[in-house]
Design a protein around this motif. Sequence first.
Motif, short mmCIF file in Angstrom:
data_model
loop_
_atom_site.label_atom_id
_atom_site.label_comp_id
_atom_site.label_asym_id
_atom_site.label_seq_id
_atom_site.Cartn_x
_atom_site.Cartn_y
_atom_site.Cartn_z
N THR A 45 0.85 -1.19 0.00
CA THR A 45 0.00 0.00 0.00
C THR A 45 0.88 1.24 0.00
N PHE A 46 0.83 1.99 -1.07
CA PHE A 46 1.76 3.10 -1.24
C PHE A 46 1.54 4.23 -0.22
N ASP A 47 0.29 4.51 0.11
CA ASP A 47 0.01 5.68 0.95
C ASP A 47 -0.06 5.36 2.43
N SER A 48 0.38 4.19 2.85
CA SER A 48 0.38 3.84 4.28
C SER A 48 1.67 4.32 4.94
N THR A 49 1.71 4.23 6.27
CA THR A 49 2.90 4.65 7.01
C THR A 49 4.12 3.86 6.57
N LYS A 52 4.73 4.15 2.15
CA LYS A 52 5.38 5.31 1.52
C LYS A 52 6.88 5.30 1.76
N LYS A 55 8.41 2.34 -0.48
CA LYS A 55 8.48 2.64 -1.90
C LYS A 55 9.79 3.34 -2.25
N SER A 83 0.12 -1.04 -6.03
CA SER A 83 -0.49 -0.79 -4.72
C SER A 83 -1.68 -1.73 -4.52
N ASN A 85 -3.62 -1.28 -1.72
CA ASN A 85 -4.59 -0.50 -0.94
C ASN A 85 -5.15 -1.30 0.25
N THR A 312 13.25 12.15 -0.28
CA THR A 312 11.84 12.37 0.06
C THR A 312 11.48 13.85 0.12
N SER A 315 9.67 15.12 3.35
CA SER A 315 8.25 14.92 3.66
C SER A 315 8.02 13.86 4.72
#
Length: 909
Positions: A45-49, A52, A55, A83, A85, A312, A315
């Motif tokens: 999952t790309f947008d998880s803690t 990200k 990746k 991903s 998700n 990064t 970020s």
Amino acid sequence: MMSVLVWSLVLLLNLTLNLGVNGLRTHNGSAATRPAFVKVGAIFTFDSTIGKVAKVAIQQAVKDVNQNPSLLPGTMLRMDMRSSNCSGFLGMVGALQFMETDTVAIVGPQSSVVAHIISHVVNELQVPLLSFAATDPTLSNLQFPYFVRATQSDLYQMTAVAEIVDYHGWREVIAIFIDDDYGRNGVLALDDTLAAKRCRISNKVGIPPGSEYGRSEIMDALVKIALMEARVIVLHVYPDMGFLVFSVARYLGMMGDGYVWIATDWLSSYLDSSLPYPSDKMENMQGVVALRQHTPDSLKKRELVSKWRKLTRGSFGLNSYGLYAYDTVWMIAHALEAFFNQGGVVSFSNDSRLSSGGLEDLHLDALNIFDDGKLLLDNIWGSDFVGLTGHIKFGADRNLVNPAYDIINIIGTGFRTVGYWSNKSGLSTSTPEDLQVNRSRTNQELHSIIWPGEIVTKPRGWVFPNNGKVLKIAVPLRVSYKEFVSQLPGSNMSKGFCIDVFVAAVNLLPYAVPYQFVPYGNGKENPNYTELVNRIAVGVYDGAVGDIVITTNRTRIVDFTQPYAASGLVVVAPFKKMNTGAWAFLRPFSPTLWAVTAAFFLVVGTVVWILEHRINDDFRGSPKSQIITILWFSFSTLFFAHRENTASTLGRIVLLMWLFVVLIINSSYTASLTSILTVQQLSSPIKGIDTLKKSNDRIGYQVGSFAERYLVDEVGIHESRLVPLGTPDAYADALLKGSKNGGVAAIVDERPYIELFLSNQCKFRVVGREFTKSGWGFAFPRDSPLAVDLSTAILSLSENGDLQRIHDKWLIRSGCSTDNSEIESDRLHLKSFWGLFLICGIVCFIAIFIYFYQVFRRFRGATAESEGSKSRRLQTLISIIDEKKDPKDRDKKRQKVEENEIRHDSELG
């Protein structure tokens, strides 16, 4: 002919070239067959803690591998990332898509739920699946051979949590977990590791995954937890749910004094990847203890950290899962290098099962099986290199070696490391790579922790629940020996020695204990204490206070406090005083010893006479006088008063040896007689438990005591010989009757009861030694923290003397002492010596009698002399005197003769 020769040379050249190529393939490790690139898939999952960070780490790892000339020369890694998700379905679809593009390995997933699903796919298609974040301990290599856990298993994390709990002396925890494979299986591992430490999870609170479980549901769950006893809470969830729990807990006051919160590594992963730390979340987590996968410091790690901000753009930060993702790519690269060197070929084939059996319409024929997938998998298991996370190597259990965790404490706007845990050394304040000692209980340590509520004192870990519950403490309703415990008439109050000790111990506790005494028994006979302990074990009572013996069988089902009174089984029997009367002086020696001693006096006297009478005048004379000399010499040596000298060497040797023997006999006699006359001599036909075991006599015991089962099971006495007795009066009556008259020969009971019984019963005594060692304690259910705290309080009572004062208040009684002495031991009386005085008087009487007999005989001889002969004798003497010429001499001689006659007459008279 010329053309044939030409064609022959061409064929020979081709053959040589082919052999050379084949030889190159054989000896150069298939270098000629290496592809220009190798496809590797990644799904998470790309947008998880974790996603990200992973990746960026994976992208950088692929770049570093491709830029390394010594690894996979001529071959490039191509990473295809997709991903999922956090969806198991999407994860499975992504894995199937990889199988259509000839992918040799898959990195991921990060979710244990997705890993369970994808593992079934890769098992069939023989494609290794390397997960850098699936920590579920049930993802076993036995079930999923192609699943490779490239991070630490939660089994080790939960072991670290269990050791933290055990280190601080807590025994119960509450587990809040996400109710999926990740959460459930992690808590199951925690339950097992706690059980190994004699701890347990008292309550489990599962939170369903998804957004439908909101703040109100969390509040309801935490309110129930607040009413429970345990105050140690382990939080094993995802970050979003974890922060919601902390927010609600702070709102309910559960982040204050007395609570302990332990978060698994989800919290440290979030904080490491957050720049800066979120202040609103930090305020809700003050005092929380969290774990973080330990990665040793190294140059490579520092290099990646230094350029991480550039990668990064500041970020987010780098967490431990990002480091494991980076090392996973390198693990695949090293395995591929070994794979190609061993002649492995990247080739795929169709699975015939997918085009038959009615599966044709699903169009699954595009899915291919990795032909040499097993060879690549074996090389992955054989990985052995140093990465950013340390030594990358798999153990026999197919987990990474040297698992370790940092233990951090959330304080203020950040956190600090308070210690480390490793599978080798346990808890320590030194890093695992610096600590070389093995695990032991003595070297476990952590730095001081600031707990919720900003306190540094270790929380107790439990409280009495705020639900109005009052502890039901059972109190035996005794009918005898009420000094130990009894009920006040007309009330539920109790009193006695045991009650006072319990109340004094509870008053020393730093917290209030709501309790109520509940009588146990029918009031007609003493209750059975074994049944009472069983009722505590099944939850009927919350504890028991009384004269309860701590036995092995009872400790198996309940917990006892520190013993507050020593106890043990003893034997009580009637006794009689041994006779120390007129002939007590003969008792030190047996009749045989008396006879042998007297005989040796005569023998030694005779031997010395034989050796001396020819050369020593002291041993000569008439036969009568020599016999008297032998007897006198023999017995005078008893007091070293012999006057005869020994002249011969042999005689002196014999006398010297005999005097030494006499010295020993005399000293032994004196000591034995002293003991007989001064020490109380009490006797009983029963000498202890061994005597009772060998006899057939009846034995008494107290109703309800454990002595009955002990005598039957341990000593081996038949139940038909045992007589139950209820009161001290029944004890006395049964002992006085005796076994043959319907009573008992002895009573077996615990020492505290017997001491109280003998305080006013002077006809009995304890015989033999105490044959068991035990004590009395207060009983509570297993793993009760109250038992531990009360044990500390009892030790304090013992040290400050209060326990002895309570004992003296209830159990000290005037009357007979416990050794049952009725006589004064420091005085001697005439009755012990009148035999000696009688013998002495008889000897004196005989001597006087002999003396007067001799005088009488001499008097009879003197009267036979006539008066005539006396006159003649006088005249003769006078005439002789007159013949003297000197008158003065005549007068003197005459006067002297007359005086001699008068003296002679007086002697005859």
